[in-house]
Design a protein around this motif. Structure first.
Motif, mmCIF file in Angstrom:
data_model
loop_
_atom_site.group_PDB
_atom_site.id
_atom_site.type_symbol
_atom_site.label_atom_id
_atom_site.label_comp_id
_atom_site.label_asym_id
_atom_site.label_seq_id
_atom_site.Cartn_x
_atom_site.Cartn_y
_atom_site.Cartn_z
ATOM 1 N N TYR A 109 0.815 -1.219 0.000
ATOM 2 C CA TYR A 109 0.000 0.000 0.000
ATOM 3 C C TYR A 109 0.848 1.268 0.000
ATOM 4 N N ILE A 110 2.061 1.217 0.512
ATOM 5 C CA ILE A 110 2.973 2.367 0.411
ATOM 6 C C ILE A 110 3.318 2.604 -1.062
ATOM 7 N N LYS A 111 3.601 1.511 -1.787
ATOM 8 C CA LYS A 111 3.913 1.622 -3.221
ATOM 9 C C LYS A 111 2.681 2.087 -4.000
ATOM 10 N N ILE A 112 1.505 1.576 -3.622
ATOM 11 C CA ILE A 112 0.262 1.989 -4.274
ATOM 12 C C ILE A 112 0.028 3.483 -4.053
ATOM 13 N N LEU A 113 0.223 3.935 -2.827
ATOM 14 C CA LEU A 113 0.022 5.349 -2.478
ATOM 15 C C LEU A 113 0.951 6.255 -3.287
ATOM 16 N N ARG A 114 2.208 5.852 -3.410
ATOM 17 C CA ARG A 114 3.163 6.632 -4.220
ATOM 18 C C ARG A 114 2.699 6.731 -5.668
ATOM 19 N N THR A 115 2.243 5.602 -6.219
ATOM 20 C CA THR A 115 1.786 5.580 -7.612
ATOM 21 C C THR A 115 0.545 6.440 -7.788
ATOM 22 N N VAL A 116 -0.405 6.324 -6.870
ATOM 23 C CA VAL A 116 -1.665 7.081 -6.960
ATOM 24 C C VAL A 116 -1.401 8.579 -6.872
ATOM 25 N N LEU A 117 -0.536 8.983 -5.950
ATOM 26 C CA LEU A 117 -0.236 10.415 -5.778
ATOM 27 C C LEU A 117 0.513 11.006 -6.971
#
Length: 203
Positions: A109-117
């Motif tokens: 989810y940290i990687k997902i958050l970076r991608t989404v932002l």
């Protein structure tokens, strides 16, 4: 097993958001089957010793447990000897399985958050976040009652027996009851029907 499947779902969300063009090539049918078998093997590996740990204990009093199901610690507490090994093993399993799975879920989810932002428009960001909401709710629905149930067993001398039964029942029934709601609310037909129902009640 449930914890392993939640981790697999986190991996699915990670691939879908961080590598959408490679989704079909990464998550093939054989890869999905391997992930499922790994989750099953992981669960079996840690659960197989539990009956043997209980079997070695001497039971000289009542064989009736004050619980809704044949839980490992509920049975171990009926023993006339020390259950320290059972307690330690139960804590290790809980920390190792839940801790490790949660660690990988958080990392995904940290990687997902970076991608989404990093996405350009607000609409794309909301759409990407929307695909993760049901999974995050499922994680809370599974882990919170599980942790509460485990904690009540570890501090049994301070808690009334009926609380153990209630917590055990809650842990068994709450996640399956909530899953259709968690995953169903996002379905357009169910979503529209619920909105219509609430609008009628407000009038």
């Amino acid at each position: 097993m449930e914890s392993g499947l939640l981790l697999a779902m986190a991996f699915d969300r990670y691939v879908a958001i961080c590598n959408p063009l490679r989704y079909a090539t990464i998550l093939t049918n054989s890869m999905i089957a391997k992930i499922g078998l790994a989750a099953l093997a992981w669960a079996v590996l840690f659960m197989v010793p539990l009956p043997f740990l209980v079997r070695r204990l001497p039971f000289c009093q009542s064989h009736v447990i004050s619980h809704c199901c044949c839980d490992h610690m509920a049975v171990a507490k009926l023993a006339c000897a020390s259950t320290m090994i059972n307690n330690i093993y139960g804590i290790i399993v809980a920390l190792f399985i839940v801790g490790l799975d949660l660690l990988f879920i958080v990392l995904s989810y940290i990687k997902i958050l970076r991608t989404v932002l990093s996405l350009a428009s607000k609409e794309e960001q909301l759409k990407a976040f929307g695909t993760c909401v049901s999974h995050l709710c499922a994680i809370l629905v599974v882990y919170v009652p599980g942790v509460l149930s485990s904690v009540t067993h570890r501090f049994s001398h301070q808690i009334a027996p009926y609380v153990h039964v209630l917590m055990g029942t809650f842990y068994l029934l709450f996640p399956p009851m909530m899953n259709p709601i968690v995953y169903g609310v996002k379905t357009k037909q169910i979503h529209d029907r619920l909105l219509l129902l609430f609008r009628r009640k407000s009038f």
